[in-house]
Enzyme design. Structure first.
Site, short mmCIF file in Angstrom:
data_model
loop_
_atom_site.label_atom_id
_atom_site.label_comp_id
_atom_site.label_asym_id
_atom_site.label_seq_id
_atom_site.Cartn_x
_atom_site.Cartn_y
_atom_site.Cartn_z
CE LYS A 1 -2.74 -19.86 43.01
NZ LYS A 1 -1.62 -20.68 42.54
CB SER B 1 -14.63 -19.92 36.45
OG SER B 1 -14.01 -18.88 37.17
CB ALA B 2 -15.12 -19.45 42.00
CE LYS C 1 -14.59 -23.78 41.11
NZ LYS C 1 -13.57 -23.36 40.14
CB THR D 1 -6.76 -14.32 36.37
OG1 THR D 1 -7.34 -15.58 36.63
CG2 THR D 1 -7.14 -13.83 35.00
CG ASP E 1 -10.51 -23.33 37.81
OD1 ASP E 1 -11.41 -22.62 38.27
OD2 ASP E 1 -9.31 -23.15 38.04
CG LEU E 2 -11.21 -18.30 33.59
CD1 LEU E 2 -10.92 -18.56 32.12
CD2 LEU E 2 -12.20 -17.15 33.71
CG ASP E 3 -9.40 -16.92 37.59
OD1 ASP E 3 -9.33 -16.46 36.44
OD2 ASP E 3 -10.11 -16.42 38.47
CD GLU F 1 -10.66 -26.08 40.16
OE1 GLU F 1 -9.59 -25.49 40.43
OE2 GLU F 1 -11.76 -25.49 40.20
CG ASP F 2 -5.74 -23.33 39.45
OD1 ASP F 2 -7.00 -23.33 39.41
OD2 ASP F 2 -5.08 -22.40 39.93
P1 B16 Z 1 -14.09 -12.97 40.92
P2 B16 Z 1 -11.51 -20.03 39.33
C1 B16 Z 1 -11.61 -18.02 41.09
O1 B16 Z 1 -11.59 -18.48 39.77
C2 B16 Z 1 -10.24 -17.52 41.51
O2 B16 Z 1 -9.32 -18.60 41.57
C3 B16 Z 1 -10.33 -16.88 42.87
O3 B16 Z 1 -9.07 -16.38 43.26
C4 B16 Z 1 -11.36 -15.74 42.82
O4 B16 Z 1 -11.53 -15.14 44.10
C5 B16 Z 1 -12.69 -16.31 42.35
O5 B16 Z 1 -12.52 -16.92 41.08
C6 B16 Z 1 -13.75 -15.24 42.22
O6 B16 Z 1 -13.38 -14.38 41.20
O7 B16 Z 1 -13.70 -12.03 41.99
O8 B16 Z 1 -13.54 -12.60 39.55
O9 B16 Z 1 -15.58 -13.23 40.88
O10 B16 Z 1 -10.16 -20.51 39.74
O11 B16 Z 1 -12.68 -20.74 40.02
O12 B16 Z 1 -11.68 -19.95 37.83
MG MG Z 2 -8.55 -21.93 39.44
#
Ligand code: B16
Ligand code: MG
Length: 218
Positions: A43, A114-115, A145, A15, A7-9, A169-170
């Protein structure tokens, strides 16, 4: 263990605080309060699904057309990009570079699951993109997710069976997705929030090849 799906964020960089600020401001314009507790539920959740949850929280989910919702997402993302544009390698979370180095030396595949549609740009700002064998494009997976799709796509991109992967993951939604994919889950954060994970660590600084391998083996 042949591949690690990251996962990234919240795992590679924090972020989450910027997503929170951007959603809070958008919420304020719409008259909907987004506090930190509610933000926890966002998240790992995609941009459009996060907006839907915020509108539902305000009881106004039906008031906006899909074109208006798209516009709100564009606005939120513009604010978010403004907030993250100064990110540098100093924003990489503790323990991540040593872990990426260890995995590289061990010949273990690394994939970003990452999403976030902003993931490639963020990895460039952090100067870590070269470590990864691939980045799953979240726009190409059918369900976000907590559905397993993005982690199954990550295993496929690595060319490895889900059973030979570990996901990191977080977020509760992310851990649910990893487990639904039949993948071993290592989570970073609160034990109660992340109770479904096979192992929960307090901080990214506690991540290591040994911990991931040991969790996968057990
Ligand atoms: P974006 P992850 C997710 O990243 C974030 O946790 C989530 O808060 C965010 O809405 C989602 O990515 C989409 O991000 O708007 O930049 O496309 O935790 O899956 O790395
Ligand atoms: Mg995350």
């Amino acid at each position: 263990m042949k591949a690690v799906l990251f996962d990234l964020d919240g795992v590679i960089t924090d972020t989450a605080k910027f997503h929170f600020l951007a959603w809070r401001d958008l919420g304020a314009e719409l008259g909907i309060e987004v506090d930190e507790a509610f933000n926890e539920e966002l998240k790992g959740v995609s941009r459009i699904d996060s907006l839907e949850r915020i509108l539902a929280q305000g009881g106004v989910a039906d008031k906006y057309s899909s074109a208006e919702k798209d516009e709100l997402c564009v606005k939120k993302n513009a604010d978010y990009l403004e907030l993250i544009k100064e990110m540098t390698p100093a924003d990489i979370l503790p323990g991540i570079i040593p872990l990426l180095e260890e995995l590289k030396s061990a010949g273990i595949k690394m994939i970003v699951t990452s999403a976030s549609k902003n993931a490639p740009g963020i990895l460039d700002l952090l100067q870590v993109r070269a470590y990864f064998d691939g980045i799953v494009d979240p726009a190409t997976v059918a369900a976000g997710k907590p559905a397993p799709d993005i982690f199954l796509a990550g295993a496929q991109l690595a060319g490895v069976a889900p059973a030979d992967c570990v996901g990191v993951e977080d977020a509760a939604s992310g851990v649910e997705a990893i487990k639904a994919a039949g993948i071993v889950a290592v989570a970073v954060g609160d034990e109660q929030v992340l109770a479904l994970a096979d192992r929960v660590l307090p901080s990214t600084a506690d991540l290591s090849l040994a911990v991931l391998r040991e969790t996968w083996e057990n």
